[in-house]
Design a protein around this motif. Structure first.
Motif, mmCIF file in Angstrom:
data_model
loop_
_atom_site.group_PDB
_atom_site.id
_atom_site.type_symbol
_atom_site.label_atom_id
_atom_site.label_comp_id
_atom_site.label_asym_id
_atom_site.label_seq_id
_atom_site.Cartn_x
_atom_site.Cartn_y
_atom_site.Cartn_z
ATOM 1 N N UNK A 151 30.289 56.644 -0.471
ATOM 2 C CA UNK A 151 30.043 55.559 0.475
ATOM 3 C C UNK A 151 30.635 55.874 1.837
ATOM 4 N N UNK A 152 31.794 56.519 1.887
ATOM 5 C CA UNK A 152 32.397 56.883 3.170
ATOM 6 C C UNK A 152 31.582 57.966 3.867
ATOM 7 N N UNK A 158 25.742 57.624 8.957
ATOM 8 C CA UNK A 158 25.004 56.600 9.706
ATOM 9 C C UNK A 158 25.614 56.419 11.086
ATOM 10 N N UNK A 159 26.940 56.447 11.170
ATOM 11 C CA UNK A 159 27.613 56.344 12.473
ATOM 12 C C UNK A 159 27.164 57.480 13.393
ATOM 13 N N UNK A 160 27.226 58.717 12.889
ATOM 14 C CA UNK A 160 26.836 59.862 13.710
ATOM 15 C C UNK A 160 25.371 59.839 14.098
ATOM 16 N N UNK A 161 24.504 59.468 13.149
ATOM 17 C CA UNK A 161 23.062 59.460 13.416
ATOM 18 C C UNK A 161 22.688 58.399 14.440
ATOM 19 N N UNK A 215 43.277 61.895 1.954
ATOM 20 C CA UNK A 215 42.789 63.149 2.539
ATOM 21 C C UNK A 215 41.334 63.388 2.162
ATOM 22 N N UNK A 216 40.985 63.130 0.905
ATOM 23 C CA UNK A 216 39.600 63.298 0.472
ATOM 24 C C UNK A 216 38.671 62.329 1.204
ATOM 25 N N UNK A 222 34.652 63.184 7.698
ATOM 26 C CA UNK A 222 34.428 64.328 8.572
ATOM 27 C C UNK A 222 33.133 65.060 8.259
ATOM 28 N N UNK A 223 32.815 65.189 6.976
ATOM 29 C CA UNK A 223 31.569 65.859 6.595
ATOM 30 C C UNK A 223 30.360 65.072 7.087
#
Length: 232
Positions: A151-152, A158-161, A215-216, A222-223
């Motif tokens: 979900x993250x 979606x944020x980046x797109x 961290x994960x 980030x991915x």
């Protein structure tokens, strides 16, 4: 309390106090992010309870603290406390989803100003929209799967797109500022803070486990953003 994002030492202290106020002065408690263990001297009594889901719900944490204090003050019996805790778990007050989405948009705008260190008035509306859409996608996917990292990742994608589309359409100018602000509602800030507080309190196992989880989560976010910069 763990499901609501509480620190482990607070959970440990609350369970110990409830047991002592109920007359079990020699209760031994062991807490982890995925399970609770408590044993009582005398008759061989041990109870184990799994923790199947975790999130951020300070209303639930505050409610448990309040009920614990009422029990310590003698305002509730043990059976009444148990019933009140079950009621709180099933009917915890929460803000409606639409209000959470609006709040995510507002947070995205203000945090963009903080991190960009400039009042980018032109990009503020787009940052709010992008942050709201990203949080909505995160919330929707969270209701469909128990894998928080998926979900993250989807929310960050979606944020980046949407930020990229907004800049391409001329609605925004600086994609970096927009993404920095819009992605912040997804960042596991509470988990990172609680991880450090647990380790400082001596709960090394829980602190490291929560730190790795945070961290994960950060890697998943980030991915999701990196995919946009790589292919668009």
């Amino acid at each position: 309390m763990i499901e609501g994002g509480s620190e482990m030492y607070r959970v440990d202290d609350t369970m110990t106090r409830i047991a002592q106020n109920a007359g079990a002065h020699s209760a031994r408690v062991f807490t982890t992010p995925t399970g609770l263990f408590i044993g009582i001297d005398g008759p061989a009594t041990v109870q184990i309870a799994p923790v199947s889901q975790r999130g951020i719900d300070m209303e639930k944490v505050a409610g448990v603290n309040n009920l614990s204090r009422q029990f310590a003050a003698g305002q509730l019996t043990l059976s009444q406390l148990h019933q009140a805790l079950e009621t709180l778990d099933a009917h915890t007050p929460f803000f409606p989803v639409w209000l959470q989405i609006i709040a995510a948009g507002l947070c995205s705008t203000t945090l963009m100003v903080i991190f960009a260190q400039t009042y980018d008035w032109f990009d503020m509306p787009l940052a709010a929209i992008v942050g709201a859409l990203g949080f909505a996608a995160y919330y929707k996917v969270s209701s469909l799967t128990k894998l928080q990292f998926i979900s993250e990742l989807v929310g960050a994608f979606v944020v980046g797109l949407t930020a990229w589309l907004g800049v391409r359409l001329g609605v925004g100018r600086d994609i970096n500022n927009i993404i920095i602000g819009a992605v912040m509602p997804l960042v596991p800030g509470v988990a990172i803070t609680n991880s450090i507080r647990d380790m400082l309190a001596g709960h090394l196992l829980s602190g490291m486990a929560r730190g790795m989880e945070a961290i994960l989560s950060a890697c998943a976010i980030g991915v999701g953003i990196a995919i946009i910069f790589r292919f668009f």
